[in-house]
Design a protein around this motif. Structure first.
Motif, short mmCIF file in Angstrom:
data_model
loop_
_atom_site.label_atom_id
_atom_site.label_comp_id
_atom_site.label_asym_id
_atom_site.label_seq_id
_atom_site.Cartn_x
_atom_site.Cartn_y
_atom_site.Cartn_z
N ASP A 9 -66.22 -18.00 3.45
CA ASP A 9 -65.62 -18.47 4.91
C ASP A 9 -64.38 -17.89 5.97
OD1 ASP A 9 -63.34 -18.93 3.33
OD2 ASP A 9 -62.76 -20.83 3.67
N SER A 10 -64.16 -17.11 5.50
CA SER A 10 -62.82 -15.52 6.52
C SER A 10 -63.03 -14.30 5.67
CB SER A 10 -61.67 -16.40 6.31
OG SER A 10 -60.94 -16.20 5.54
N GLU A 11 -62.32 -13.82 6.87
CA GLU A 11 -62.56 -12.05 6.31
C GLU A 11 -61.43 -11.95 5.45
OE1 GLU A 11 -62.85 -9.17 9.33
OE2 GLU A 11 -63.74 -10.25 10.29
N GLU A 35 -70.28 -9.52 9.46
CA GLU A 35 -71.34 -10.32 10.37
C GLU A 35 -70.94 -11.88 10.79
OE1 GLU A 35 -75.40 -10.31 8.77
OE2 GLU A 35 -75.25 -8.11 8.92
N THR A 36 -70.43 -12.45 11.54
CA THR A 36 -70.85 -14.39 11.68
C THR A 36 -72.18 -14.64 11.44
OG1 THR A 36 -71.00 -14.22 13.75
CG2 THR A 36 -68.91 -13.76 13.56
N ALA A 37 -71.93 -15.49 9.72
CA ALA A 37 -73.01 -16.65 9.76
C ALA A 37 -72.84 -17.52 10.19
CB ALA A 37 -73.11 -16.44 8.28
N SER A 38 -73.88 -18.82 10.06
CA SER A 38 -73.10 -20.10 10.70
C SER A 38 -71.96 -20.64 10.36
CB SER A 38 -74.35 -21.42 9.77
OG SER A 38 -74.00 -20.83 8.64
N GLY A 39 -71.34 -21.05 11.23
CA GLY A 39 -70.46 -22.05 11.35
C GLY A 39 -69.11 -21.06 11.86
#
Length: 163
Positions: free
Chosen positions: A54-56, A86-90
């Motif tokens: 959910d976060s880096e 990479e950013t995923a969904s949400g």
């Protein structure tokens, strides 16, 4: 009769140890209070690992756990080639970590050149993703092994088929 001795320089890792390290990482993620509710997944394939979280910040925590588990199982941390985050969904993030296996041709040429320039009585030949080193003296081969162990390459090196 003059006999020659040889060994192979390879870059490999124990797949089962990696599977066990990833399994232990997943277990710790499920039990740690700060990672329990992040829905973090660590997926292992033949090519590499895919981590979704959910976060880096939690991604960094997963990296730390994975590296600790791999080191405890005598896996070199050089086998991990971290890709871009990479950013995923949400608001989730995803990272692909490639697994380094074998010596690429450029690195093989570099190692071969180093052996040829520093050790005149030793020959090195590239054979696919391995490097065969031969000499008439075992002492020369031992010196080459010590020199290569002291060098810092982007992949872990192992020395096999010593004869």
């Amino acid at each position: 009769m003059a006999s020659t001795f040889s060994f192979d320089v390879v870059s490999d890792f124990d797949w089962q140890e990696l599977v066990n390290a990833v399994d232990q990482t997943e277990r710790e993620i499920k039990t740690r209070y700060d990672l329990k509710d992040t829905k973090t997944t660590v997926e292992l394939t033949k090519e590499g690992l895919t981590i979704q979280t959910d976060s880096e910040f939690t991604l960094t925590a997963v990296h730390t756990i994975l590296q600790q588990k791999a080191a405890k199982r005598q896996l070199s941390l050089k086998i991990f080639d971290y890709g871009a985050v990479e950013t995923a969904s949400g608001s989730r993030v995803k990272q692909v970590i490639q697994l380094r296996r074998g010596i690429n041709p450029e690195l093989a040429k570099e190692i071969s050149k180093l052996i040829r320039t520093e050790f005149k009585k030793v020959q090195a030949s590239i054979q696919g993703d391995t490097l065969r080193v031969t000499a008439k003296s075992k002492d020369d081969l031992q010196a080459v092994i010590q020199r290569l162990k002291g060098a810092d390459y982007p992949v872990p090196l192992q020395f096999t088929n010593y004869r």
